[in-house]
Write a protein that holds these residues in place. Sequence first.
Motif, PDB file in Angstrom:
ATOM      1  N   SER A 209       0.799  -1.159  -0.107  1.00 19.91           N
ATOM      2  CA  SER A 209       0.155   0.026   0.047  1.00 19.91           C
ATOM      3  C   SER A 209       0.722   1.365   0.118  1.00 19.91           C
ATOM      4  O   SER A 209       0.468   2.235  -0.967  1.00 19.91           O
ATOM      5  CB  SER A 209      -0.906  -0.191   1.209  1.00 19.91           C
ATOM      6  N   GLY A 210       1.944   1.215   0.886  1.00 22.58           N
ATOM      7  CA  GLY A 210       2.548   2.473   0.937  1.00 22.58           C
ATOM      8  C   GLY A 210       3.602   2.717  -0.348  1.00 22.58           C
ATOM      9  O   GLY A 210       3.668   3.857  -0.831  1.00 22.58           O
ATOM     10  N   TYR A 211       3.960   1.387  -0.959  1.00 23.99           N
ATOM     11  CA  TYR A 211       4.819   1.866  -2.127  1.00 23.99           C
ATOM     12  C   TYR A 211       3.903   2.155  -3.478  1.00 23.99           C
ATOM     13  O   TYR A 211       4.159   3.095  -4.180  1.00 23.99           O
ATOM     14  CB  TYR A 211       5.293   0.291  -2.595  1.00 23.99           C
ATOM     15  N   VAL A 212       2.624   1.581  -3.720  1.00 19.38           N
ATOM     16  CA  VAL A 212       1.700   1.964  -4.700  1.00 19.38           C
ATOM     17  C   VAL A 212       1.493   3.551  -4.567  1.00 19.38           C
ATOM     18  O   VAL A 212       1.354   4.379  -5.537  1.00 19.38           O
ATOM     19  CB  VAL A 212       0.628   1.043  -4.461  1.00 19.38           C
ATOM     20  N   THR A 213       1.019   3.851  -3.406  1.00 19.24           N
ATOM     21  CA  THR A 213       0.507   5.267  -3.092  1.00 19.24           C
ATOM     22  C   THR A 213       1.654   6.125  -3.095  1.00 19.24           C
ATOM     23  O   THR A 213       1.448   7.331  -3.972  1.00 19.24           O
ATOM     24  CB  THR A 213      -0.187   5.156  -1.612  1.00 19.24           C
ATOM     25  N   GLY A 214       2.763   5.647  -2.817  1.00 15.12           N
ATOM     26  CA  GLY A 214       4.056   6.863  -2.822  1.00 15.12           C
ATOM     27  C   GLY A 214       4.535   6.716  -4.343  1.00 15.12           C
ATOM     28  O   GLY A 214       4.755   7.824  -4.578  1.00 15.12           O
ATOM     29  N   ASN A 215       4.417   5.746  -5.046  1.00 11.28           N
ATOM     30  CA  ASN A 215       4.794   5.833  -6.524  1.00 11.28           C
ATOM     31  C   ASN A 215       3.824   6.692  -7.379  1.00 11.28           C
ATOM     32  O   ASN A 215       4.354   7.443  -7.899  1.00 11.28           O
ATOM     33  CB  ASN A 215       4.871   4.338  -7.045  1.00 11.28           C
ATOM     34  N   LEU A 216       2.715   6.689  -7.010  1.00 12.06           N
ATOM     35  CA  LEU A 216       1.785   7.354  -7.755  1.00 12.06           C
ATOM     36  C   LEU A 216       1.976   8.944  -7.414  1.00 12.06           C
ATOM     37  O   LEU A 216       1.896   9.805  -8.426  1.00 12.06           O
ATOM     38  CB  LEU A 216       0.228   7.014  -7.641  1.00 12.06           C
ATOM     39  N   VAL A 217       2.261   9.110  -5.975  1.00 15.72           N
ATOM     40  CA  VAL A 217       2.180  10.854  -5.735  1.00 15.72           C
ATOM     41  C   VAL A 217       3.641  11.049  -6.296  1.00 15.72           C
ATOM     42  O   VAL A 217       3.568  12.186  -6.922  1.00 15.72           O
ATOM     43  CB  VAL A 217       2.167  10.586  -4.192  1.00 15.72           C
ATOM     44  N   ILE A 218       4.713  10.394  -6.454  1.00 16.06           N
ATOM     45  CA  ILE A 218       5.819  10.805  -6.790  1.00 16.06           C
ATOM     46  C   ILE A 218       5.720  11.133  -8.229  1.00 16.06           C
ATOM     47  O   ILE A 218       6.500  12.126  -8.863  1.00 16.06           O
ATOM     48  CB  ILE A 218       7.159   9.985  -6.367  1.00 16.06           C
ATOM     49  N   SER A 219       5.158  10.134  -9.021  1.00 17.31           N
ATOM     50  CA  SER A 219       5.008  10.231 -10.355  1.00 17.31           C
ATOM     51  C   SER A 219       4.182  11.433 -10.821  1.00 17.31           C
ATOM     52  O   SER A 219       4.466  12.099 -11.783  1.00 17.31           O
ATOM     53  CB  SER A 219       4.461   9.012 -11.070  1.00 17.31           C
ATOM     54  N   VAL A 224       3.905  16.871 -13.190  1.00 18.13           N
ATOM     55  CA  VAL A 224       3.219  18.384 -12.792  1.00 18.13           C
ATOM     56  C   VAL A 224       4.611  19.202 -12.979  1.00 18.13           C
ATOM     57  O   VAL A 224       4.752  20.405 -13.752  1.00 18.13           O
ATOM     58  CB  VAL A 224       2.559  18.576 -11.582  1.00 18.13           C
ATOM     59  N   LEU A 225       5.613  19.316 -12.266  1.00 20.55           N
ATOM     60  CA  LEU A 225       6.991  20.019 -12.463  1.00 20.55           C
ATOM     61  C   LEU A 225       7.586  19.953 -13.727  1.00 20.55           C
ATOM     62  O   LEU A 225       8.189  21.019 -14.304  1.00 20.55           O
ATOM     63  CB  LEU A 225       7.995  19.617 -11.373  1.00 20.55           C
ATOM     64  N   ALA A 226       7.634  18.967 -14.347  1.00 21.94           N
ATOM     65  CA  ALA A 226       8.100  18.674 -15.873  1.00 21.94           C
ATOM     66  C   ALA A 226       7.267  19.570 -16.839  1.00 21.94           C
ATOM     67  O   ALA A 226       7.735  20.323 -17.549  1.00 21.94           O
ATOM     68  CB  ALA A 226       8.219  17.375 -16.194  1.00 21.94           C
ATOM     69  N   THR A 227       6.014  19.665 -16.659  1.00 18.43           N
ATOM     70  CA  THR A 227       4.960  20.349 -17.445  1.00 18.43           C
ATOM     71  C   THR A 227       5.320  21.772 -17.304  1.00 18.43           C
ATOM     72  O   THR A 227       5.415  22.761 -18.196  1.00 18.43           O
ATOM     73  CB  THR A 227       3.664  20.036 -17.136  1.00 18.43           C
ATOM     74  N   VAL A 228       5.336  22.397 -15.926  1.00 17.82           N
ATOM     75  CA  VAL A 228       5.596  23.454 -15.581  1.00 17.82           C
ATOM     76  C   VAL A 228       6.976  24.041 -16.423  1.00 17.82           C
ATOM     77  O   VAL A 228       6.950  25.090 -17.044  1.00 17.82           O
ATOM     78  CB  VAL A 228       5.684  23.940 -14.116  1.00 17.82           C
ATOM     79  N   ASP A 249       8.129   7.784 -14.962  1.00 23.22           N
ATOM     80  CA  ASP A 249       8.641   7.983 -13.552  1.00 23.22           C
ATOM     81  C   ASP A 249       8.203   6.843 -12.594  1.00 23.22           C
ATOM     82  O   ASP A 249       8.546   6.622 -11.338  1.00 23.22           O
ATOM     83  CB  ASP A 249       8.318   9.263 -12.955  1.00 23.22           C
ATOM     84  N   LEU A 250       6.939   6.105 -13.069  1.00 22.27           N
ATOM     85  CA  LEU A 250       6.574   5.079 -12.176  1.00 22.27           C
ATOM     86  C   LEU A 250       7.567   3.803 -12.286  1.00 22.27           C
ATOM     87  O   LEU A 250       7.565   3.193 -11.214  1.00 22.27           O
ATOM     88  CB  LEU A 250       5.305   4.636 -13.119  1.00 22.27           C
ATOM     89  N   ILE A 251       8.416   3.838 -13.341  1.00 16.49           N
ATOM     90  CA  ILE A 251       9.629   2.753 -13.128  1.00 16.49           C
ATOM     91  C   ILE A 251      10.697   3.394 -12.200  1.00 16.49           C
ATOM     92  O   ILE A 251      11.208   4.420 -12.399  1.00 16.49           O
ATOM     93  CB  ILE A 251      10.106   2.593 -14.749  1.00 16.49           C
ATOM     94  N   PRO A 252      10.836   2.521 -11.249  1.00 10.92           N
ATOM     95  CA  PRO A 252      12.197   2.891 -10.231  1.00 10.92           C
ATOM     96  C   PRO A 252      13.247   3.058 -11.010  1.00 10.92           C
ATOM     97  O   PRO A 252      13.836   2.435 -11.899  1.00 10.92           O
ATOM     98  CB  PRO A 252      11.941   1.912  -9.007  1.00 10.92           C
ATOM     99  N   LEU A 253      13.972   4.222 -10.451  1.00  8.40           N
ATOM    100  CA  LEU A 253      15.571   4.323 -10.827  1.00  8.40           C
ATOM    101  C   LEU A 253      15.448   4.539 -12.386  1.00  8.40           C
ATOM    102  O   LEU A 253      16.098   5.823 -12.524  1.00  8.40           O
ATOM    103  CB  LEU A 253      16.360   3.049 -10.362  1.00  8.40           C
ATOM    104  N   ALA A 254      15.415   3.816 -13.194  1.00  7.24           N
ATOM    105  CA  ALA A 254      15.713   4.164 -14.553  1.00  7.24           C
ATOM    106  C   ALA A 254      14.462   4.977 -15.142  1.00  7.24           C
ATOM    107  O   ALA A 254      15.054   5.724 -16.332  1.00  7.24           O
ATOM    108  CB  ALA A 254      15.909   2.859 -15.368  1.00  7.24           C
TER     109      ALA A 254
END
Length: 354
Positions: A209-219, A224-228, A249-254
């Motif tokens: 749960s923490g990984y999925v939620t965190g990954n979606l938030v980080i992505s 958003v920042l890239a679009t700006v 960005d959903l893909i970790p690291l790479a």
Amino acid sequence: MATPEARVVTVRPRTVLAVLGIAVLVGLGLMLVLLAWRVLTWILIAALLAAALNPAVEWLERRWMGRALAASAVFFIALLVVSGIGFLVIPPVITQVTDFVNAVPGFVDDLTAGRGPFGWLQDRYQIVDRIQAAIEKQGVGGILGLGGPALDIVRSVVTAVVGVITVIFLTYFMLLEGPRTVSTLMGLLPEAARPRFERVGGEIYRTISGYVTGNLVISLVAGVLATVVLYAVGSEFAIALGLLVAILDLIPLAGATIAAIVVTTVVFIETDWLRALIVIVFFIAYQQFENHVLQPLVYGRTVQLSPLIVLCAVLIGAQLAGVFGALLAIPVAGSLLAVARELIEYRREVAAGR
């Protein structure tokens, strides 16, 4: 000198049959996984989404409403949010992708004439001539690896649509019936072993749960920042490229590195080297921020994996199942680590004579 006595090992027929039966069951299980790989993938995606939404369901359930009403409310709110984002993002993305496709011939003309940022590729290496010769020999489908018939493309689109609908319904029913199903399975276990399995299951659930939620938030933050930034440098494809950044960005690291290469290349072709340099600086700065601030903040208390384990897990997952394997690598590694910790604790208790 005496001849050593020969030792005869007797194997009972029941043992042979048991080994053969286990081998057949394992083979059938592997065959079933291969045949139902697509459906199992849908079930796994739905389970991850349900794990990400379940904390909100439990929060509502503890305060105001029953399980069914809380699950329905959270599910439909999430569906409305995703649909709203889709209505806001998809039209400009389609427009910008169409504009980019229409602009590609101009880029090719510049390249053919030796103009533009990549004109030197034609002057020095005759890259366009080589591509044209390859197309004449193999066709466009052969160059791009798209040589299959159009029916395969239509079938893939239909399968994707069916998959999305199936995942949506599976997610909803998992939110409704998940706790009841887990309780039923736990009831089948011996009373002495039940607390241990509940503890491991709870830790695995918190990890996923923490990984999925965190990954979606980080992505989402990355997109958003890239679009700006892309809007700031004057890119005409800011929304489409920002969406691409969020997905990769959903893909970790790479994922972030791949996104940086693709986006910077497009901006370089579209504008000039100075704006492309600004985009490169942004991605370098953001990746440091994501790696040292966002990811430790989001994953530190849930996944509890070192960067080395994360890297190894992602590489193994990518090798086994491509992008999908890379996405699942971290929650799977965290789950295995939770099981390993519980086994070590169990051995300690047995050694202590508890």
